[in-house]
Design an enzyme around this catalytic site. Structure first.
Site, PDB file in Angstrom:
ATOM      1  N   TYR A 138       0.837  -1.201   0.000  1.00 38.53           N
ATOM      2  CA  TYR A 138       0.000   0.000   0.000  1.00 38.53           C
ATOM      3  C   TYR A 138       0.873   1.251   0.000  1.00 38.53           C
ATOM      4  O   TYR A 138       1.700   1.426   0.904  1.00 38.53           O
ATOM      5  CB  TYR A 138      -0.907  -0.049   1.227  1.00 38.53           C
ATOM      6  CG  TYR A 138      -1.589   1.239   1.612  1.00 38.53           C
ATOM      7  CD1 TYR A 138      -2.378   1.943   0.702  1.00 38.53           C
ATOM      8  CD2 TYR A 138      -1.457   1.749   2.905  1.00 38.53           C
ATOM      9  CE1 TYR A 138      -3.013   3.121   1.070  1.00 38.53           C
ATOM     10  CE2 TYR A 138      -2.092   2.919   3.288  1.00 38.53           C
ATOM     11  CZ  TYR A 138      -2.859   3.606   2.361  1.00 38.53           C
ATOM     12  OH  TYR A 138      -3.475   4.770   2.723  1.00 38.53           O
TER      13      TYR A 138
ATOM     14  N   ASP B  30      -1.546  -6.320   9.604  1.00 45.17           N
ATOM     15  CA  ASP B  30      -2.609  -5.362   9.306  1.00 45.17           C
ATOM     16  C   ASP B  30      -3.759  -6.147   8.671  1.00 45.17           C
ATOM     17  O   ASP B  30      -3.661  -6.583   7.526  1.00 45.17           O
ATOM     18  CB  ASP B  30      -2.073  -4.294   8.356  1.00 45.17           C
ATOM     19  CG  ASP B  30      -3.084  -3.182   8.085  1.00 45.17           C
ATOM     20  OD1 ASP B  30      -4.292  -3.476   8.058  1.00 45.17           O
ATOM     21  OD2 ASP B  30      -2.663  -2.031   7.873  1.00 45.17           O
TER      22      ASP B  30
ATOM     23  N   ILE C 268      -7.089  -5.198   8.148  1.00 43.86           N
ATOM     24  CA  ILE C 268      -8.259  -4.337   7.976  1.00 43.86           C
ATOM     25  C   ILE C 268      -9.217  -4.834   6.899  1.00 43.86           C
ATOM     26  O   ILE C 268     -10.354  -4.370   6.838  1.00 43.86           O
ATOM     27  CB  ILE C 268      -7.857  -2.877   7.694  1.00 43.86           C
ATOM     28  CG1 ILE C 268      -7.161  -2.744   6.341  1.00 43.86           C
ATOM     29  CG2 ILE C 268      -6.985  -2.340   8.803  1.00 43.86           C
ATOM     30  CD1 ILE C 268      -6.915  -1.295   5.937  1.00 43.86           C
TER      31      ILE C 268
ATOM     32  N   LYS D  97     -12.879  -0.525   5.968  1.00 39.88           N
ATOM     33  CA  LYS D  97     -13.084  -1.358   4.787  1.00 39.88           C
ATOM     34  C   LYS D  97     -14.263  -2.320   4.956  1.00 39.88           C
ATOM     35  O   LYS D  97     -15.123  -2.419   4.083  1.00 39.88           O
ATOM     36  CB  LYS D  97     -11.805  -2.152   4.478  1.00 39.88           C
ATOM     37  CG  LYS D  97     -10.543  -1.303   4.446  1.00 39.88           C
ATOM     38  CD  LYS D  97     -10.631  -0.157   3.456  1.00 39.88           C
ATOM     39  CE  LYS D  97      -9.343   0.663   3.445  1.00 39.88           C
ATOM     40  NZ  LYS D  97      -9.404   1.797   2.509  1.00 39.88           N
TER      41      LYS D  97
END
Length: 464
Positions: free
Chosen positions: A145, A230, A232, A272
């Protein structure tokens, strides 16, 4: 005398990345079905707008929560006053239960180990402040990202060392890639403090396998470092294989009494899975009491409003609703994903096989003028300016191979996505026709000289 600090003037923020530049071009000329039908369609933003109707229906059926009431009585004044930065216990309890439900209740979470933050951006930066000093390094598998360059480095002074992953094995993490990253850090005289992975991956849209997670746990154990997972997009897994959290592997392998137990940290948010990035609901989960205590103190710089906490605690506490929402949202993501993949295939474009997220990792290597990142940016500019689509080039995600792009599919209507696919197909068809015409023209222009040359050769030469 300089009026601004070196910190805000340094270029490690990443704002000049093509990832953010694409957003800027979209904002200058945004597509609108009525007002600007030839504008740029935003496919560079990973937002989930597919299930707003479910959330709005819940709000309509629960006016007390939306109106800041409890049992019909206003609690506005209570919520308007100062709140402890530890967060509302009701939200923390509801959030850990929601996290467990997403994971099929295979694992449970302790609300006392949860730290609330203003989104995952704040959570990741807070963990960097807690775990790394200025100049210390974290490993990230590529592609990753683009915002991590900002989130992890800009204010903390931490460094990122890439774990170079390639398309040859679907961009999977390997032992050799981990070791190469470690050697690179040593060459740069960096002290390695940990590894950060996104699971499911942004931008790949794939989930980590159990083997990869185990490989990471073995690596951090051997190197005596941390692992940040992570997660998410954990509720946005819509195809097999199913999502496996690092917490599941820790428990399956009885790591509870080992040193690894305290060195694994999870980042989560509702941006998200619930499609609520504007609400800024993020969290850090850690088994290390020192990390939890430090992160809680640091969270005072990025608190979630008490009104938001109250509303979300009521929504997440409605187990009937959350179960329905998770299931329906995943079905909608799967349908939309299939729509984009099918449309791209009809245009002669393939995607990496994926099972999660709000985007596809699109292979446009065959459309490049040459196998270079300059050619990738050239193609990207054509797609932004000529086709009217903002997609994110792989170079902005630190991909090692030119020609990959991230295209988001959940932040627009079905009609808009159809239009985006039509535009891209028309571009590919025109590109192929131009290449074919150029090829034929080139052959045609050479033919007279070829005939002329043969006319001077004998018959045996012509037959060869």
């Amino acid at each position: 005398m300089k009026l601004l600090s070196k910190k805000v003037m340094c270029n490690s923020h990443g704002q000049d990345s093509s990832y953010f530049l694409g957003w800027q071009e979209y904002e200058k000329n945004p597509y609108d079905e009525t007002r600007n039908p030839k504008g740029i369609i935003q496919m560079g933003l990973a937002e989930n707008q597919l299930s707003f109707d479910l959330l709005e229906s819940w709000l309509a059926q629960n006016p007390d929560a939306a109106g800041f009431k409890r049992n019909g009585e206003s609690i506005f004044r209570e919520l308007a006053l100062f709140q402890d930065y530890h967060g509302l216990p009701a939200l923390k309890k509801a959030l850990v239960q929601f996290m467990a439900e997403i994971r099929g209740n295979k694992v449970s979470f302790d609300s006392n180990k949860l730290v609330l933050t203003a989104g995952a951006t704040s959570a990741n930066e807070t963990l960097m402040f807690c775990l790394a000093d200025h100049g210390d390094a974290f490993f990230l598998p590529t592609p990753y990202y683009p915002g991590f360059d900002r989130d992890l480095k800009w204010r903390t002074g931490a460094e990122i060392v890439p774990i170079q992953c390639t398309s040859s094995n679907g961009f999977r993490i390997t032992e050799s890639a981990l070791e190469e990253a470690y050697q690179e850090a040593k060459r740069r005289n960096l002290r390695v403090k940990g590894v950060l992975v996104t699971n499911p991956s942004n931008p790949l849209g794939t989930t980590l396998s159990k083997q990869e997670i185990q490989l990471l746990l073995t690596f951090i154990s051997t190197k005596d470092i941390h692992l940040i997972s992570d997660e998410i997009y954990s509720g946005a897994v819509f195809n097999s294989p199913s999502f496996v959290s690092v917490m599941e592997i820790l428990i399956e392998n009885n790591y509870m009494n080992s040193k690894i137990w305290d060195r694994v940290h999870i980042v989560y948010s509702l941006s998200k899975d619930l499609g609520l990035p504007g609400f800024r609901i993020g969290a850090i989960y850690s088994n290390d009491e020192l990390v939890v205590a430090a992160a809680t103190k640091m969270s005072s710089f990025g608190l979630i409003s008490s009104q938001t906490q109250y509303l979300l605690s009521a929504m997440l506490s409605d187990k009937k609703f959350t179960k329905m929402y998770i299931s329906e949202n995943q079905k909608r993501l799967k349908k939309r994903h299939e729509m984009l993949v099918r449309g791209l295939q009809n245009a002669g474009i393939s995607c990496l096989d994926s099972n999660a997220g709000l985007f596809c990792w699109v292979d446009m290597r065959h459309l490049l003028r040459s196998n270079t990142f300059d050619a990738e940016i050239e193609l990207w500019k054509k797609i932004v300016y000529d086709v009217g689509l903002n997609i994110s080039p792989g170079s902005s995600c630190h991909c090692t191979e030119p020609g990959w792009f991230r295209a988001c599919f959940a932040n627009m209507s079905e009609d808009t996505l159809n239009l985006a696919i039509q535009r891209l197909k028309a571009f590919v068809d025109a590109t192929n026709n131009n290449n074919q015409n150029h090829h034929q023209s080139s052959l045609s222009s050479k033919k007279p000289r070829w005939v002329f040359r043969l006319s001077f050769n004998d018959s045996r030469q012509r037959e060869r």
